[in-house]
Scaffold this motif. Structure first.
Motif, PDB file in Angstrom:
ATOM      1  N   LYS A 121       3.259   5.761  -3.355  1.00 23.84           N
ATOM      2  CA  LYS A 121       4.183   6.519  -3.954  1.00 23.84           C
ATOM      3  C   LYS A 121       3.821   6.912  -5.398  1.00 23.84           C
ATOM      4  O   LYS A 121       4.319   7.961  -6.039  1.00 23.84           O
ATOM      5  CB  LYS A 121       5.716   5.722  -3.896  1.00 23.84           C
ATOM      6  N   LEU A 122       3.276   5.861  -6.068  1.00 22.86           N
ATOM      7  CA  LEU A 122       2.932   5.948  -7.646  1.00 22.86           C
ATOM      8  C   LEU A 122       1.782   7.069  -7.421  1.00 22.86           C
ATOM      9  O   LEU A 122       1.586   7.687  -8.859  1.00 22.86           O
ATOM     10  CB  LEU A 122       1.973   4.758  -7.935  1.00 22.86           C
ATOM     11  N   ARG A 123       0.938   7.221  -6.759  1.00 22.33           N
ATOM     12  CA  ARG A 123      -0.229   8.138  -6.614  1.00 22.33           C
ATOM     13  C   ARG A 123       0.334   9.493  -6.054  1.00 22.33           C
ATOM     14  O   ARG A 123      -0.205  10.387  -6.969  1.00 22.33           O
ATOM     15  CB  ARG A 123      -1.326   7.519  -5.631  1.00 22.33           C
ATOM     16  N   MET A 157       0.998  -0.996   0.105  1.00 24.75           N
ATOM     17  CA  MET A 157       0.049  -0.157   0.033  1.00 24.75           C
ATOM     18  C   MET A 157       0.728   1.309   0.034  1.00 24.75           C
ATOM     19  O   MET A 157       0.617   2.254  -0.663  1.00 24.75           O
ATOM     20  CB  MET A 157      -1.133  -0.057   1.271  1.00 24.75           C
ATOM     21  N   LEU A 204       3.784   1.463  -1.310  1.00 24.61           N
ATOM     22  CA  LEU A 204       4.371   1.574  -2.645  1.00 24.61           C
ATOM     23  C   LEU A 204       3.247   2.267  -3.479  1.00 24.61           C
ATOM     24  O   LEU A 204       3.517   2.848  -4.357  1.00 24.61           O
ATOM     25  CB  LEU A 204       4.704   0.302  -3.244  1.00 24.61           C
ATOM     26  N   LEU A 205       2.093   1.774  -3.399  1.00 25.39           N
ATOM     27  CA  LEU A 205       0.810   2.309  -4.231  1.00 25.39           C
ATOM     28  C   LEU A 205       0.759   3.872  -4.058  1.00 25.39           C
ATOM     29  O   LEU A 205       0.770   4.772  -5.099  1.00 25.39           O
ATOM     30  CB  LEU A 205      -0.378   1.754  -4.012  1.00 25.39           C
ATOM     31  N   LYS A 242       3.362  11.109  -6.836  1.00 29.88           N
ATOM     32  CA  LYS A 242       4.317  11.683  -7.524  1.00 29.88           C
ATOM     33  C   LYS A 242       3.802  12.322  -8.685  1.00 29.88           C
ATOM     34  O   LYS A 242       2.857  11.934  -9.297  1.00 29.88           O
ATOM     35  CB  LYS A 242       5.403  10.737  -8.195  1.00 29.88           C
TER      36      LYS A 242
END
Lengths: 57, 416
Positions: free
Chosen positions: A53-55, A48, A50-51, A57
């Motif tokens: 981080k994608l959301r 979660m 890691l998710l 940036k």
């Protein structure tokens, strides 16, 4: 508005989450909007984050 | 970042939805497959060494070596397989897919599929039928004899038939079969029937004897999975153009070798994310139990990757008699797959879902967020080579494949 008055007026329902409630109301010809939402799973904290981080940036 | 991912996934889905897989002919693995030779054996799933192969895959390799006359018997085949003189590689690395063990050797006839939109090709061997067959790891003399019959009798008839019939549009056929009770993975009755309908008028015009033509038609008719080996490469040809779209989180491969389950993600190129394959929950044939089962095996879940198979189970209610559960379960499986996919198919419309398009385009972010895993319906191979199929059921990829993929994605795109 008193609760009793609320149910005397025409109901407009926003159903958040389980689609079954929405379908039942629709079958009863009640004016309903369904919002497809559910809380995020909290079972896997590493993935979660890691998710996130994608959301972000 | 979110915008880049969104755009990349839109591109991936545009490629997926616009694919036009067409059957263009019948070839020979050693001549038509890229980077293929007599001493190469292809197998299902991610790459695996001889030592780590499961029973059915080792059995199929043994059979493949005997079929190619590279070995005389089991003992010499095992010796050769372990000698390092044979190159083992994943079918997927050679534009190919194979059901169950998925073993492909140089002399085998292969269907040739072309995705007309992008020009890429995909290949698959012909389905062997049921009973003792190589794809379940059987290598007895009758198995090899049957492979020889396929090469020497079946393939020439079908090759000439296709030359007469011309190309066959598999996208249109798939759109039809999902409205006829097939889901294109474990139920292929309609697909097989339509294939026979397409081929028969031309098959009867070929130069072969009436007896041989009749034998070929009977063989196709006796095997409800004849279409599986067309459905799979059609979906492989559909998914391959998705490889390497920067920032895309869409899964373009799921495959199992009987030891490990592997996935590949569009934005992460050809890197495999693997974890131990799982034992299948399902219905076992009389006399067999879960104890007899090999872990999940085969490239056939390319169908689910492309949005049919288990993802379209709602449209194949009869399949629950084979894999277990009720028709309502089948609807529930399909419904839950909309949670982890990006779009609905613009071609594969499912009558029991009010003609909603099949859930299409698995997004690793959605899998992680919802913790819902793709659903795959599949055959179950015996763990001992040569026994064959012992049941069928439902299985999922291990969550670890998706966790590792999301980690690699963050490493590549966020922390670079």
């Amino acid at each position: 508005m008193k609760l009793n008055n609320l149910f005397k007026s025409e109901l407009k329902v926003l159903n958040i989450g389980l689609e079954g409630f929405y379908n039942d109301l629709k079958q009863q010809k009640t004016d309903t909007v369904w919002l497809n939402w559910k809380p995020r799973s909290s079972s896997n904290k590493k993935s979660m984050s890691l998710l996130d981080k994608l959301r972000k940036k | 970042m979110e915008d880049k991912i969104l755009q990349a996934n839109q591109e991936a889905l545009q490629r997926l939805q616009s694919a036009q897989p067409v059957l263009i002919g019948l070839g020979v693995a050693g001549e038509d497959l890229p980077d293929m030779d007599k001493h190469t054996i292809l197998h299902a799933g991610p790459p695996v060494s001889w030592e780590n192969m499961s029973g059915p895959l080792q059995g199929a390799v043994i059979g493949g070596l005997i079929y190619e006359k590279l070995a005389e018997d089991e003992e010499s085949a095992r010796e050769l397989a372990a000698s390092g003189k044979i190159r083992f590689d994943s079918c997927h690395h050679h534009q190919t897919v194979g059901p169950m063990a998925g073993v492909v050797t140089a002399s085998m006839p292969v269907w040739i599929i072309e995705n007309k939109t992008f020009g890429n090709k995909a290949y698959c061997t012909l389905n062997e039928g049921l009973g003792k067959v190589l794809r379940f790891g059987a290598f007895q003399p009758e198995v090899i004899e049957h492979l020889n019959w396929m090469e020497e009798k079946l393939a020439p008839v079908l090759k000439q038939t296709l030359e007469l019939s011309g190309e066959i549009d598999l996208k249109s056929m798939t759109a039809q079969i999902v409205q006829m009770g097939d889901e294109g993975h474990n139920r292929n009755k309609a697909g097989t029937s339509l294939t026979i309908r397409e081929l028969a008028p031309h098959l009867v015009k070929t130069d072969f004897s009436d007896e041989q033509k009749s034998e070929v038609l009977k063989f196709m008719n006796s095997n409800d999975h004849f279409f599986l080996n067309l459905s799979m490469p059609a979906m492989k040809a559909t998914m391959d153009p998705l490889e390497g779209i920067e920032y895309s989180t869409i899964v373009y491969t799921m495959a199992r070798n009987g030891t490990e389950f592997g996935i590949r993600v569009s934005g992460l190129g050809n890197q495999w994310f693997t974890a131990p394959a799982e034992i299948i929950d399902g219905l076992y044939f009389p006399g067999y139990t879960m104890e007899d089962a090999n872990p999940d095996i085969g490239d056939s879940c390319i169908t689910e990757t492309a949005g049919i198979g288990g993802f379209a189970m709602a449209t194949a209610p009869a399949i629950v008699q084979f894999v277990g559960g009720t028709p309502q379960d089948a609807i529930n499986y399909t419904t839950s797959m909309y949670e982890i996919t990006t779009e609905e198919s613009n071609s594969y419309k499912l009558p029991p879902m009010n003609f909603r398009g099949s859930p299409t385009g698995i997004d690793i972010m959605k899998v992680i967020e919802s913790q819902i895993l793709p659903v795959i319906n599949t055959g179950i191979a015996a763990k001992l080579p040569g026994v064959g199929q012992v049941g069928a059921g439902i299985v999922h990829p291990p969550m670890k494949c998706f966790e590792d993929a999301i980690e690699a994605f963050v490493e590549k795109y966020v922390e670079e």
